[in-house]
Enzyme design. Structure first.
Site, PDB file in Angstrom:
ATOM      1  N   ASP A 129       1.001  -1.614   0.107  1.00 22.67           N
ATOM      2  CA  ASP A 129       0.365   0.171  -0.267  1.00 22.67           C
ATOM      3  C   ASP A 129       1.180   0.854   0.066  1.00 22.67           C
ATOM      4  O   ASP A 129       1.530   1.059   0.874  1.00 22.67           O
ATOM      5  CB  ASP A 129      -0.805   0.685   1.338  1.00 22.67           C
ATOM      6  N   ASP A 165       4.228   0.058  -8.604  1.00 23.62           N
ATOM      7  CA  ASP A 165       3.408   0.183  -9.497  1.00 23.62           C
ATOM      8  C   ASP A 165       3.494   1.835  -9.803  1.00 23.62           C
ATOM      9  O   ASP A 165       3.277   2.578 -10.297  1.00 23.62           O
ATOM     10  CB  ASP A 165       2.343  -0.329 -10.311  1.00 23.62           C
TER      11      ASP A 165
END
Length: 226
Positions: A129, A165
């Site tokens: 996260d 990402d």
């Protein structure tokens, strides 16, 4: 006649089943149970003296599972809080008899309580996260406060690998690594076209496959704690 299926109830029962099942797995340690192995993970769980590698926020443990297969001469421990996710990797480890693989279910904030000084050789952080809100900077797994925790048990010069990402988390990490003067032999914001792309970095998590279908770039940075 119409029947209404309560999907939430089904999902809830599946989570409970997985939680119950991981209690029976020899390769899963939950909360305080893992503390008894501090300083002794290799000798007492893995029954060897091989290097110990951690995957933080491992989710289903795709990286830990596959690295354990690639490197039988190393021990891998996937760490996450969500037992229903850990179940997948642990189940694979049991079914395929991957003896150099284990899982630890804890809050990562408490990680320094589970490993002794110089016990860990390397850390992988795969698609965590990113905690993009500025107010949640301290929750980012490459926040300097977390690096201080890792330093307590990572061997001098031990490597930390981040694969993400999220451009913001990558740039944030690179910024902190530079500020702290840490050696950084590898950094790229285009992993799949870079010179660093190798068999280990080809391992794809569930979320990475989704990101690649969306044509997102994949960032990778490897740095050392000194």
């Amino acid at each position: 006649m119409y029947f209404c299926i309560n999907n939430n109830n089904t999902v809830g029962k599946d989570k409970l089943r997985k939680f119950a099942e991981i209690n029976t797995f020899h390769n899963v340690y939950q909360m305080k149970e893992g503390k008894k192995l501090i300083g002794k993970w290799a000798l007492e769980h893995f029954k060897n003296n091989h290097p110990v590698v951690l995957e933080l926020a491992c989710g289903k443990g795709e990286y830990a599972v596959n690295m354990a297969k690639f490197f039988p001469e190393k021990n891998f421990i996937g760490i996450d809080l969500k037992g229903n996710r850990i179940w997948r990797g642990a189940r694979t480890g049991v079914d395929e008899k991957i003896e150099n693989l284990a899982f630890l279910r804890i809050q990562i904030e408490d990680i320094a309580e589970y490993f002794a000084e110089n016990e860990v050789d390397e850390i992988w952080i795969t698609f965590p996260d990113p905690q993009p809100q500025e107010s949640r900077e301290k929750k980012r797994l490459t926040f300097p406060g977390f690096l201080d925790k890792y330093r307590k048990f990572l061997k001098p010069g031990g490597k930390i690998n981040l694969k993400t990402d999220n451009d913001g988390l990558y740039n944030y990490t690179l910024e902190k690594v530079t500020e702290l003067g840490l050696p950084c032999p590898i950094k790229t914001d285009q992993l799949y076209t870079s010179e660093f792309y190798d068999e280990v970095l080809k391992i794809k998590t569930h979320y990475e496959r989704i990101y690649l279908k969306q044509d997102k770039n994949i960032n990778y940075i490897q740095f050392e704690l000194i």
